[in-house]
Design a protein around this motif. Structure first.
Motif, PDB file in Angstrom:
ATOM      1  N   ASP A  18       0.825  -1.216   0.000  1.00  0.00           N
ATOM      2  CA  ASP A  18       0.000   0.000   0.000  1.00  0.00           C
ATOM      3  C   ASP A  18       0.858   1.266   0.000  1.00  0.00           C
ATOM      4  O   ASP A  18       0.525   2.239  -0.679  1.00  0.00           O
ATOM      5  CB  ASP A  18      -0.934   0.009   1.221  1.00  0.00           C
ATOM      6  CG  ASP A  18      -2.008  -1.060   1.129  1.00  0.00           C
ATOM      7  OD1 ASP A  18      -2.321  -1.500   0.006  1.00  0.00           O
ATOM      8  OD2 ASP A  18      -2.526  -1.448   2.194  1.00  0.00           O
TER       9      ASP A  18
ATOM     10  N   ARG B  13       0.660   3.938  -3.070  1.00  0.00           N
ATOM     11  CA  ARG B  13       0.369   5.353  -2.808  1.00  0.00           C
ATOM     12  C   ARG B  13       1.472   6.235  -3.387  1.00  0.00           C
ATOM     13  O   ARG B  13       1.198   7.285  -3.973  1.00  0.00           O
ATOM     14  CB  ARG B  13       0.229   5.576  -1.296  1.00  0.00           C
ATOM     15  CG  ARG B  13       0.003   6.991  -0.889  1.00  0.00           C
ATOM     16  CD  ARG B  13      -1.372   7.446  -1.178  1.00  0.00           C
ATOM     17  NE  ARG B  13      -1.547   8.808  -0.686  1.00  0.00           N
ATOM     18  CZ  ARG B  13      -2.536   9.585  -1.012  1.00  0.00           C
ATOM     19  NH1 ARG B  13      -3.468   9.145  -1.801  1.00  0.00           N
ATOM     20  NH2 ARG B  13      -2.617  10.793  -0.543  1.00  0.00           N
TER      21      ARG B  13
ATOM     22  N   TRP C 176       4.882  12.265   1.618  1.00  0.00           N
ATOM     23  CA  TRP C 176       4.568  10.839   1.740  1.00  0.00           C
ATOM     24  C   TRP C 176       5.840  10.014   1.836  1.00  0.00           C
ATOM     25  O   TRP C 176       5.952   9.121   2.686  1.00  0.00           O
ATOM     26  CB  TRP C 176       3.709  10.373   0.559  1.00  0.00           C
ATOM     27  CG  TRP C 176       3.419   8.917   0.640  1.00  0.00           C
ATOM     28  CD1 TRP C 176       3.944   7.929  -0.128  1.00  0.00           C
ATOM     29  CD2 TRP C 176       2.558   8.263   1.576  1.00  0.00           C
ATOM     30  NE1 TRP C 176       3.463   6.716   0.269  1.00  0.00           N
ATOM     31  CE2 TRP C 176       2.607   6.889   1.317  1.00  0.00           C
ATOM     32  CE3 TRP C 176       1.757   8.717   2.620  1.00  0.00           C
ATOM     33  CZ2 TRP C 176       1.879   5.965   2.044  1.00  0.00           C
ATOM     34  CZ3 TRP C 176       1.026   7.791   3.348  1.00  0.00           C
ATOM     35  CH2 TRP C 176       1.094   6.442   3.058  1.00  0.00           C
TER      36      TRP C 176
END
Length: 152
Positions: A63, A67, A142
């Motif tokens: 994940d 992302r 991120w």
């Protein structure tokens, strides 16, 4: 006399010269900002490969990777828009030279429309650039979060 204290400890001369050997803090990963600024297109593949090499094993989930890929593609699409707008601005800047080849009754209207198009494209370019900056900032945030989580 103090040299004899190190004889039985198993320390080599390279350890004595290595400042990290005596550090109370574990080795830190190189600065993320330095990595992120050094490469214009810091892909998720490069980031996760680099992170895996530095940390020794893979703590990242699929994940996290997906992302990062999603955010990177958003950055790339904004860059594509900026590139197209720059090409358009270059083409529109040739309008004054084209006006010289046109009949006199067309020159003023074509020249005026070229100036209006140039201002319009410049405004769109400004907005696209600010959108690219925001997307790049999101992508960087991120990657920093993933890196911080893995390094802990």
């Amino acid at each position: 006399m103090w040299l004899w204290a190190f004889v039985g400890t198993g320390m080599s001369s390279t350890d004595l010269n290595n400042e990290d050997y005596f550090s109370d803090h574990p080795k830190r990963l190189p600065s993320f900002d330095a990595l992120f600024r050094a490469q214009a297109k810091f892909t998720p593949e490069q980031f996760f490969r680099n992170l895996e090499q530095q940390s020794g094993d893979n703590h990242c989930s699929q994940d996290d990777y997906q992302r990062a890929v999603f955010l990177f593609r958003r950055v790339q699409s904004a860059r594509g828009t900026i590139s197209k707008l720059i090409l358009f601005l270059v083409a529109v800047s040739l309008v004054p030279f084209v006006c010289l080849a046109l009949p006199e009754e067309w020159r003023v209207s074509v020249f005026t429309s070229g100036i209006v198009l140039e201002f319009f494209a410049g405004a769109i370019l400004y907005l696209a650039h600010s959108r690219w900056q925001a997307r790049r900032r999101d992508y960087g945030h991120w990657l920093r979060l993933v890196r911080r989580r893995v390094s802990e």
